[in-house]
Design an enzyme around this catalytic site. Sequence first.
Site, mmCIF file in Angstrom:
data_model
loop_
_atom_site.group_PDB
_atom_site.id
_atom_site.type_symbol
_atom_site.label_atom_id
_atom_site.label_comp_id
_atom_site.label_asym_id
_atom_site.label_seq_id
_atom_site.Cartn_x
_atom_site.Cartn_y
_atom_site.Cartn_z
ATOM 1 N N GLU A 392 0.827 -1.204 0.000
ATOM 2 C CA GLU A 392 0.000 0.000 0.000
ATOM 3 C C GLU A 392 0.860 1.253 0.000
ATOM 4 O O GLU A 392 0.475 2.285 -0.540
ATOM 5 C CB GLU A 392 -0.945 -0.002 1.204
ATOM 6 C CG GLU A 392 -2.079 1.004 1.087
ATOM 7 C CD GLU A 392 -3.129 0.838 2.156
ATOM 8 O OE1 GLU A 392 -4.298 0.608 1.811
ATOM 9 O OE2 GLU A 392 -2.780 0.933 3.356
ATOM 10 N N HIS A 421 6.869 -27.492 2.281
ATOM 11 C CA HIS A 421 5.923 -28.419 1.668
ATOM 12 C C HIS A 421 4.910 -27.679 0.803
ATOM 13 O O HIS A 421 3.894 -28.256 0.417
ATOM 14 C CB HIS A 421 5.206 -29.214 2.761
ATOM 15 C CG HIS A 421 6.151 -29.915 3.683
ATOM 16 N ND1 HIS A 421 6.726 -31.134 3.371
ATOM 17 C CD2 HIS A 421 6.657 -29.555 4.895
ATOM 18 C CE1 HIS A 421 7.524 -31.498 4.364
ATOM 19 N NE2 HIS A 421 7.504 -30.557 5.291
ATOM 20 N N LYS A 526 -12.905 2.116 -3.379
ATOM 21 C CA LYS A 526 -14.068 2.438 -2.553
ATOM 22 C C LYS A 526 -15.116 3.191 -3.367
ATOM 23 O O LYS A 526 -16.320 2.932 -3.245
ATOM 24 C CB LYS A 526 -13.634 3.291 -1.352
ATOM 25 C CG LYS A 526 -12.793 2.550 -0.322
ATOM 26 C CD LYS A 526 -12.400 3.487 0.803
ATOM 27 C CE LYS A 526 -11.543 2.787 1.843
ATOM 28 N NZ LYS A 526 -11.127 3.702 2.930
#
Length: 613
Positions: A392, A421, A526
């Site tokens: 960000e 793994h 937004k």
Amino acid sequence: MASLSGLYSSSPSLKPAKNHSFKALPAQSRDSFSFPHTSKPTNLPLTLSSARSVARDISHADSKKELLKDPDALWKRYLDWFYQQKELGLYLDISRVGFTDEFVAEMEPRFQAAFKAMEDLEKGSIANPDEGRMVGHYWLRNSKLAPKPTLKTLIENTLDSICAFSDDIISGKIKPPSSPEGRFTQILSVGIGGSALGPQFVAEALAPDNPPLKIRFIDNTDPAGIDHQIAQLGPELASTLVVVISKSGGTPETRNGLLEVQKAFREAGLNFAKQGVAITQENSLLDNTARIEGWLARFPMYDWVGGRTSIMSAVGLLPAALQGINVREMLTGAALMDEATRTTSIKNNPAALLAMCWYWASNGVGSKDMVVLPYKDSLLLFSRYLQQLVMESLGKEFDLDGNTVNQGLTVYGNKGSTDQHAYIQQLRDGVHNFFATFIEVLRDRPPGHDWELEPGVTCGDYLFGMLQGTRSALYANGRESISVTIQEVTPTSVGAIIALYERAVGLYASIVNINAYHQPGVEAGKKAAAEVLALQKRVLSVLNEATCKDPVEPLTLEEIADRCHAPEEIEMIYKIIAHMSANDRVLIAEGNCGSPRSIKVYLGECNVDDLYA
């Protein structure tokens, strides 16, 4: 807002080539560069994308060959570049990053400018020019740095009020009104982004096995996720302290979470205000609501502290203190690291060393990802925390001069040795598009609790072996890595590594000439989300009008789009209809959502009042 005065109320440029025939330009000229002499003119301007491509070709064509392999030379490099902060017991090893002395020398002017910019930031200059704001998260752990006496007093009083309130909650001096336990036993934190990731990381890293209050998080607007958290509380909802974190109080996800929790309280016959705490900016929508409704307490957020750097404010400190975590020690660790990262010597500044390695490894343009691998279960969420802090802050379209640069640094990770793994296979043998950061913790268990699984080998030795083996295996195949080592996971060490990466991000942003302290892309998202919801309301209005006809008039997608005066939004209208149909909010008269061309829909009932609204 008493608590806001300190009282709680109980009412880019490019990496130089390794053959030195290509020289990095200063920050103000990143949109072009010059080639060494060829049959073509030497000053050939390139687009940024071309520059990125050439830099990758030049920098990594022989990257495996350039990394040191000789053990004696590697050991010498390790010692030459090894960093230690003795008071914190923190070590930094960058010997497995292949930068050259010439590169360090060429970066020196940029870093000196970055150090000066950081000094000005800490003195209160406008470090976020796009929003005209100071950037003051460093003041939170050393209030003497605050540029105004009023800010110093506010920081100190807020910390005192956080500690006093937490002590009163834990001791039972402040009680929930309806709990059979007679004290608060749970925390439900409602927030998103930095208001959630920071508290989540600290809780996972530092909360004791049996904290005085256990914590849960609502960090999304997912109804099923919210229902799950509330259901898990069960009868303990009556002894749950709800901490709502939002600077404005208008963040949709946080507002939705609050409304859902308040509904649960009403249905349980509980008085939410007597168990609600707000962390917000003074006179915000949330602050005014909490004040009018008489919430249990209110604590401040500041416009000079961004969400992703708010962990040392009330946002992170209050939830931590309520879990019995020593927040003053966390602040001490951060302050010590801040002091260590103020030196203007690159070699003696751990944050500068990190930023320099990021620049080298990713060509200063984010060409490689940063894989964060903490080899400690309690630090699992550190990679997620860094993901927001780094991405960000550094993911920006424009630089400070208005040039299009599309900067950034992608971060992801998992814990060791689980990564063994999972994706280490690709990291070693697959596409070479990353550099690794290992987070090592030396102490495995508290003193006196370790034991040997086999002669001379403990469980922690296996974890240590996995870390060192992975580091060696990656390096043997030309993969660069950084190692950050701490003695043990404590409030002090966690505060220190948070501060280390906050400073590294700020320095890196300066050397690539971007604003690390705003987030226009988040705001764009937004705004787009709000537009979708506005369109949905228009769709519902159109469907309601058609449903109220006699007979009911089912509509096609094209008819809905036409009546919404939004034919260009037909795809979004289809997605809205599909979502609402899955939740039984619209009925399908013909076809199905798998065949958009044939579908006709209407509402289940006519809302006459909406016709005349």
